[in-house]
Motif scaffolding. Structure first.
Motif, PDB file in Angstrom:
ATOM      1  N   VAL A   7      -4.327  -2.850  -4.558  1.00  0.00           N
ATOM      2  CA  VAL A   7      -3.958  -1.435  -4.516  1.00  0.00           C
ATOM      3  C   VAL A   7      -2.744  -1.182  -5.403  1.00  0.00           C
ATOM      4  CG1 VAL A   7      -3.083   0.411  -3.020  1.00  0.00           C
ATOM      5  CG2 VAL A   7      -4.990  -1.019  -2.267  1.00  0.00           C
ATOM      6  N   LEU A   8      -1.725  -2.037  -5.302  1.00  0.00           N
ATOM      7  CA  LEU A   8      -0.536  -1.893  -6.136  1.00  0.00           C
ATOM      8  C   LEU A   8      -0.862  -2.069  -7.614  1.00  0.00           C
ATOM      9  CD1 LEU A   8       2.194  -3.703  -4.016  1.00  0.00           C
ATOM     10  CD2 LEU A   8       1.952  -1.263  -4.443  1.00  0.00           C
ATOM     11  N   ALA A   9      -1.683  -3.050  -7.942  1.00  0.00           N
ATOM     12  CA  ALA A   9      -2.064  -3.280  -9.334  1.00  0.00           C
ATOM     13  C   ALA A   9      -2.841  -2.087  -9.887  1.00  0.00           C
ATOM     14  CB  ALA A   9      -2.879  -4.557  -9.451  1.00  0.00           C
ATOM     15  N   SER A  10      -3.713  -1.514  -9.067  1.00  0.00           N
ATOM     16  CA  SER A  10      -4.476  -0.334  -9.503  1.00  0.00           C
ATOM     17  C   SER A  10      -3.551   0.856  -9.739  1.00  0.00           C
ATOM     18  CB  SER A  10      -5.533   0.028  -8.462  1.00  0.00           C
ATOM     19  OG  SER A  10      -6.453  -1.007  -8.307  1.00  0.00           O
ATOM     20  N   ALA A  11      -2.589   1.063  -8.851  1.00  0.00           N
ATOM     21  CA  ALA A  11      -1.647   2.166  -9.001  1.00  0.00           C
ATOM     22  C   ALA A  11      -0.814   1.990 -10.275  1.00  0.00           C
ATOM     23  CB  ALA A  11      -0.748   2.274  -7.775  1.00  0.00           C
ATOM     24  N   VAL A  12      -0.355   0.773 -10.522  1.00  0.00           N
ATOM     25  CA  VAL A  12       0.429   0.500 -11.734  1.00  0.00           C
ATOM     26  C   VAL A  12      -0.437   0.727 -12.974  1.00  0.00           C
ATOM     27  CG1 VAL A  12       1.571  -1.332 -13.052  1.00  0.00           C
ATOM     28  CG2 VAL A  12       2.072  -1.036 -10.619  1.00  0.00           C
ATOM     29  N   ALA A  13      -1.691   0.299 -12.929  1.00  0.00           N
ATOM     30  CA  ALA A  13      -2.588   0.481 -14.070  1.00  0.00           C
ATOM     31  C   ALA A  13      -2.825   1.968 -14.343  1.00  0.00           C
ATOM     32  CB  ALA A  13      -3.909  -0.231 -13.819  1.00  0.00           C
ATOM     33  N   LEU A  14      -2.966   2.768 -13.291  1.00  0.00           N
ATOM     34  CA  LEU A  14      -3.161   4.210 -13.478  1.00  0.00           C
ATOM     35  C   LEU A  14      -1.927   4.869 -14.079  1.00  0.00           C
ATOM     36  CD1 LEU A  14      -5.099   5.200 -10.233  1.00  0.00           C
ATOM     37  CD2 LEU A  14      -5.959   5.181 -12.575  1.00  0.00           C
ATOM     38  N   VAL A  15      -0.750   4.478 -13.636  1.00  0.00           N
ATOM     39  CA  VAL A  15       0.484   5.052 -14.171  1.00  0.00           C
ATOM     40  C   VAL A  15       0.653   4.657 -15.635  1.00  0.00           C
ATOM     41  CG1 VAL A  15       3.011   4.971 -14.005  1.00  0.00           C
ATOM     42  CG2 VAL A  15       1.629   5.246 -11.940  1.00  0.00           C
TER      43      VAL A  15
END
Length: 96
Positions: A7-15
């Motif tokens: 979840v954190l990796a996905s959020a960072v990738a989106l940002v």
């Protein structure tokens, strides 16, 4: 714990993707969030390609827009909007 990392990796990738797209937009390469593309006469992304092969198409689109914006004024001496109150006559015309 691995779900939390995903979840954190996905959020960072989106940002990061959003910031990259904003940077590309500031260069004029893409339209992302802040600027909107200018209309090209209702033909979308293929408008320039169509205009390459049909240059007269641009004049047709401009004429249609002009006719849409031009007011339909009555002829001189005619009653306004086809209504003659003194004679009690109403003229209806079909608009195309």
């Amino acid at each position: 714990m691995t779900l939390l990392y995903w979840v954190l990796a996905s959020a960072v990738a989106l940002v990061v993707t959003d910031r990259l797209a904003l940077w590309a937009e500031s260069r004029g390469w893409v339209y992302w969030r802040r600027t909107k593309p200018e209309p090209s006469g209702g033909s979308g992304a293929l408008g320039e390609l169509i205009e390459l092969f049909q240059p007269s198409r641009r004049y047709v689109v401009e004429e249609r827009q002009r006719q849409h914006l031009t007011a339909d004024l009555p002829e001189s001496g005619a009653p306004p909007l086809g209504v003659d109150l003194e004679a009690g006559v109403v003229r209806l015309t079909e608009r195309r």
